[in-house]
Scaffold this motif. Structure first.
Motif, mmCIF file in Angstrom:
data_model
loop_
_atom_site.group_PDB
_atom_site.id
_atom_site.type_symbol
_atom_site.label_atom_id
_atom_site.label_comp_id
_atom_site.label_asym_id
_atom_site.label_seq_id
_atom_site.Cartn_x
_atom_site.Cartn_y
_atom_site.Cartn_z
ATOM 1 N N TYR A 165 -1.591 10.185 43.920
ATOM 2 C CA TYR A 165 -2.765 10.418 43.083
ATOM 3 C C TYR A 165 -2.818 9.472 41.898
ATOM 4 C CZ TYR A 165 -3.168 14.620 45.838
ATOM 5 O OH TYR A 165 -3.298 15.479 46.874
ATOM 6 N N THR A 166 -1.719 8.768 41.629
ATOM 7 C CA THR A 166 -1.694 7.941 40.431
ATOM 8 C C THR A 166 -2.598 6.716 40.553
ATOM 9 O OG1 THR A 166 0.240 6.816 41.264
ATOM 10 C CG2 THR A 166 0.624 8.609 39.733
ATOM 11 N N TYR A 167 -3.201 6.522 41.712
ATOM 12 C CA TYR A 167 -4.120 5.384 41.829
ATOM 13 C C TYR A 167 -5.172 5.445 40.722
ATOM 14 C CZ TYR A 167 -7.692 8.443 43.738
ATOM 15 O OH TYR A 167 -8.611 9.422 43.894
ATOM 16 N N ALA A 168 -5.543 6.668 40.335
ATOM 17 C CA ALA A 168 -6.576 6.830 39.314
ATOM 18 C C ALA A 168 -6.151 6.175 38.008
ATOM 19 C CB ALA A 168 -6.862 8.309 39.099
ATOM 20 N N ALA A 169 -4.857 6.213 37.725
ATOM 21 C CA ALA A 169 -4.358 5.621 36.489
ATOM 22 C C ALA A 169 -4.405 4.098 36.562
ATOM 23 C CB ALA A 169 -2.944 6.097 36.236
ATOM 24 N N PHE A 170 -3.992 3.547 37.693
ATOM 25 C CA PHE A 170 -4.012 2.088 37.839
ATOM 26 C C PHE A 170 -5.432 1.562 37.765
ATOM 27 C CE2 PHE A 170 -0.037 3.222 40.068
ATOM 28 C CZ PHE A 170 0.823 2.557 39.216
ATOM 29 N N GLU A 171 -6.333 2.351 38.303
ATOM 30 C CA GLU A 171 -7.736 1.972 38.268
ATOM 31 C C GLU A 171 -8.196 1.831 36.818
ATOM 32 O OE1 GLU A 171 -11.168 3.763 41.052
ATOM 33 O OE2 GLU A 171 -10.518 5.051 39.414
ATOM 34 N N SER A 172 -7.850 2.818 35.997
ATOM 35 C CA SER A 172 -8.254 2.758 34.590
ATOM 36 C C SER A 172 -7.675 1.533 33.916
ATOM 37 C CB SER A 172 -7.770 3.986 33.827
ATOM 38 O OG SER A 172 -8.087 5.133 34.520
ATOM 39 N N PHE A 173 -6.431 1.232 34.248
ATOM 40 C CA PHE A 173 -5.763 0.101 33.623
ATOM 41 C C PHE A 173 -6.622 -1.158 33.713
ATOM 42 C CE2 PHE A 173 -2.945 -3.585 33.837
ATOM 43 C CZ PHE A 173 -2.185 -3.411 32.700
ATOM 44 N N PHE A 174 -7.070 -1.474 34.894
ATOM 45 C CA PHE A 174 -7.828 -2.709 35.079
ATOM 46 C C PHE A 174 -9.241 -2.589 34.533
ATOM 47 C CE2 PHE A 174 -4.385 -3.130 38.104
ATOM 48 C CZ PHE A 174 -3.908 -4.355 37.715
ATOM 49 N N LYS A 175 -9.778 -1.385 34.584
ATOM 50 C CA LYS A 175 -11.125 -1.202 34.048
ATOM 51 C C LYS A 175 -11.137 -1.432 32.546
ATOM 52 C CE LYS A 175 -13.597 1.462 37.425
ATOM 53 N NZ LYS A 175 -13.806 2.827 37.916
#
Ligand code: SF4
Ligand code: SF4
Lengths: 382, 346
Positions: A15-25
């Motif tokens: 589920y941590t994909y959501a965190a990596f997504e925010s990082f780049f956003k």
């Protein structure tokens, strides 16, 4: 370099994909997260990888390939997290590069993030160069913010997940907690980029889960999960083993999470290694890379913490885990704790997998019962 | 004391060193017999099933020796063969694996951790450790260590002059003489790329070396090369592999692909070995660019002799055609088998 807009794609990790997504956003980039592992991605990855290559490599190759294929008009930075360790992990990105090029893809470059490795005078500058390559030039506070927010999101997601697996075997209406959880993940994913907001959502959602009707109890059989990080940390890779066990009425704990994994590898590396050698003494007295030492250590620690059984989840043919598996047979005997080793590859089918889990859980339950009876008979005799 | 030396894994790299050391100390050495069916069965029944065949075979050799009247079985932990590089996790955990597999004999496993090719110091320390375990006087151990290193250096020289490690084992007492002996140059030369224990275990790999030599093909191996000659292939590989032996197989293989006097490359690796799958892929991609035949042999519990012979003959024919020599004719086809005929009709 072409001035095309850059899109990032990163390995999907539970589920941590959501965190990596925010990082780049936060850094102002587009980001496309690969779909969860499924038969299609596995097929792609397997058919293009060397036959005996690690299963995680095949999964990731498949995921990246599908992302590139579906977005031919974008230019990608494919982020590969790897280490320069005794494991094959250290050679993932050159192989992705060569295989994807050989397949005719040109709309990508690979950014591999690896830890700092010796000699240090070369390793440290190399690490920072890579970091800049990863993030591009930004104001330092933007980068710091991206790290902090991503870190918080990872933390929040893990807390929610823990709560979920705690409540599933205790809930009154089967499946009700999972519904709340899924909504919570979405909320965290789209949370505003403020620590306060994330905290607030986390607390609200945890409370919602807590308020879902359930019966607290502490007499459930307990199973610990050890094994290779990528299989263990991504539910789509391990066929949702945690959830399955939880629904079978087991208190389940996973030894590796993004948070403790990162802490142990990067920040507390030294004390972590010393701790492992101490716990594993006489079983494995050497650094073997991957997560093999952790598997042995955590099995012993689970036993000491009163767990009833351990499941080792590993990719088929994984070097450190197969070594660990052989040693675990001895640990299991000496410490009297059942250990089930499950190897995952493209042929692992849902049906056989569930049967093996069920058999193991049944065995654990009857062992517990036998122990209870023994205890009782002892007290009666007294 | 009587010390058992398993004829497997790093035996095929460091035997000269063990030989020099133990014989100088006056210990009797017992080598396990070359791998055969019995050894493989012993190994398979004492190891977990998804481990690579090379390590399974090693289990077999250790068990074979434990069954004999040796005081110790020598299982060194070869941790690293180059600065900042390590060995495969299974090799780094080898003594631990043996102690888990043979619990009641764990006390008979003689081990120390070796860091090789990084100067003499770590080797001296490792041998000191062994000396302590055997209870030998320090002075003697020092001398023996020197002997060990001397033998290893001689063996390296012999390899560099084109002799295989099997020749070295056979001539362990006369290495100096072996170095001087010239190696006969054949019309065709095939390079064998792979880990020494896969290349030289003649039973598990279906005796590739003899099969080639019997057909009049000369061989060279990747361990004959001085790492200096293939250093520049790091660039093609983007990043070095993390294991000395894998780099040797990959870069050595590429070096041979580029060498005009080498006709073809055969890579030999062990079933379920994840590391060789990497260098095999690299060799495939590289040979695709250069256009030299590469064949892979993957060794398993029953590398079929018949099938293998056919494949090797087909490979030799391919090489002959490339050289413009035509296919093997009936007269000088030393095997003269039906397989040869079959290949010709392709
Ligand atoms: S830990 Fe296992 S799966 Fe991961 S790189 Fe190493 S061998 Fe491959
Ligand atoms: S390198 Fe390959 S063959 Fe050698 S021990 Fe490791 S897995 Fe086995």
């Amino acid at each position: 370099m072409s001035r095309k807009k850059i899109t990032y794609t990163v390995p999907r990790m539970g589920y941590t994909y959501a965190a990596f997504e925010s990082f780049f956003k936060i850094l102002g980039y587009d980001v496309i997260i690969p779909e969860p592992t499924n038969t299609e991605t596995i097929k792609e990855g397997v058919s293009n990888s060397p036959e005996y290559m690690c299963f995680p490599f095949k999964i990731l190759l498949g995921q990246f390939e599908r992302v590139l294929e579906k977005n031919p008009d974008r230019y990608f930075k494919v982020v590969s997290l790897e280490s320069y360790g005794p494991c094959r992990f250290g050679y993932y990105s050159p192989l992705y590069y060569k295989i994807l090029r050989d397949k005719g893809f040109t709309n990508f470059e690979i950014v591999n993030i690896e830890g700092i490795y010796p000699p240090l005078y070369k390793g440290i500058p190399r690490f920072f160069k890579k970091l800049v390559k990863l993030t591009g030039w930004h104001a330092p506070w933007t980068v710091v913010k991206a790290f902090v927010i991503a870190g918080w999101k990872v933390y929040a997601l893990e807390q929610l997940e823990k709560k979920l697996y705690h409540l599933i075997p205790r809930e009154k209406v089967t499946g009700s907690t999972e519904k709340i959880f899924n909504a919570a993940v979405e909320r965290i994913r789209h949370a505003p980029n403020k620590v306060k907001a994330i905290k607030k959502i986390l607390n609200e959602e945890l409370e919602k889960m807590e308020n879902n009707p359930h019966v607290e109890r502490d007499d459930l059989p307990k199973i610990g999960l050890v094994g290779e990080a990528y299989i263990l940390m991504d539910y789509s890779n391990n066929l949702d083993i945690e959830k399955k066990l939880a629904y079978m009425g087991v208190d389940v704990d996973r030894s590796l999470r993004v948070t403790n994994w990162t802490l142990d590898r990067l920040i507390k590396a030294k004390s972590h290694k010393a701790h492992m050698l101490e716990v594993n003494k006489g079983y494995l007295d050497f650094f073997i890379g991957g997560d093999g030492q952790e598997s042995i250590m955590n099995t012993i620690l689970y036993k000491k913490a009163g767990y009833d059984g351990v499941i080792q989840a590993q990719p088929f043919g994984c070097l450190p885990e197969t070594a660990a598996k052989e040693i675990l047979t001895k640990v299991s005997e000496d410490y009297d704790i059942p250990v089930l080793s499950l190897a995952f590859d493209e042929q692992t089918g849902e049906a056989g997998f569930v049967t093996r889990l069920e058999a193991f859980v049944d065995m654990i339950k009857s062992r517990r019962q036998m122990k209870e009876e023994k205890k009782e008979s002892v007290t009666v005799e007294n | 004391m009587k010390i058992g030396i398993p004829r497997a894994l790093y035996f095929y790299v460091y035997y000269p060193m063990w030989y020099g050391f133990f014989s100088s100390l006056g210990h009797e050495m017992k080598l396990s017999i070359p791998t055969n069916k019995e050894i493989i069965n012993l190994g398979v029944s004492h190891s977990v099933d998804d481990i690579c065949i090379s390590v399974k075979v090693f289990h077999g050799h250790v068990k074979y020796l434990l069954n004999k009247d040796v005081d110790f079985v020598f299982v060194p932990r070869i941790a690293s063969e180059e600065k900042y590089k390590y060995t495969c996790p299974k090799l780094a955990a080898l003594p631990d694996l043996m102690k888990s597999a043979f619990v009641s004999d764990a006390g008979r496993i003689l081990t120390a951790t070796f860091y090789t090719r990084q100067g003499d110091k770590p080797i001296i320390e490792a041998f000191e450790e062994i000396g302590r375990q055997l209870g030998d006087p320090e002075e003697k151990v020092k001398r023996a260590t020197k002997e060990g290193i001397k033998y290893q250096n001689l063996a390296t020289k012999a390899l560099r002059s084109g002799h295989t490690f099997l020749d070295i084992v056979k001539n362990i007492k006369n290495l100096e003489e072996l170095i001087k002996r010239p190696v006969e140059k054949k019309r065709y030369t095939v390079a064998l790329a792979g880990f020494p224990y896969d290349v030289y275990d003649t039973f598990t790999n279906g005796d590739v070396i003899s099969k080639l030599e019997d057909s009049g093909v000369g061989i060279v191996t990747t361990d004959m090369l001085d790492p200096k000659v293939y250093k520049h292939y790091s660039k093609y590989m983007i990043k070095d592999l993390f294991w000395y032996q894998a780099n040797a197989a990959a870069k050595g293989g590429m070096y041979y692909i580029d060498s005009p006097d080498i006709d073809g490359i055969i890579s030999i690796s062990s079933f379920n070995c994840g590391i060789s799958s990497i260098y095999q892929k690299l060799l495939d991609l590289y040979s695709k660019e250069i256009g030299k035949p590469v064949m892979h042999i993957i060794v398993d519990e029953q590398t079929g002799d018949a099938g293998l012979a056919t494949r090797i003959e087909a490979f030799i024919d391919l090489i002959r055609v490339k050289r413009g020599d035509g296919l093997v004719s009936q007269e000088n086809n030393l095997h003269g088998t039906e397989n040869g005929v079959h290949v010709r009709s392709v």
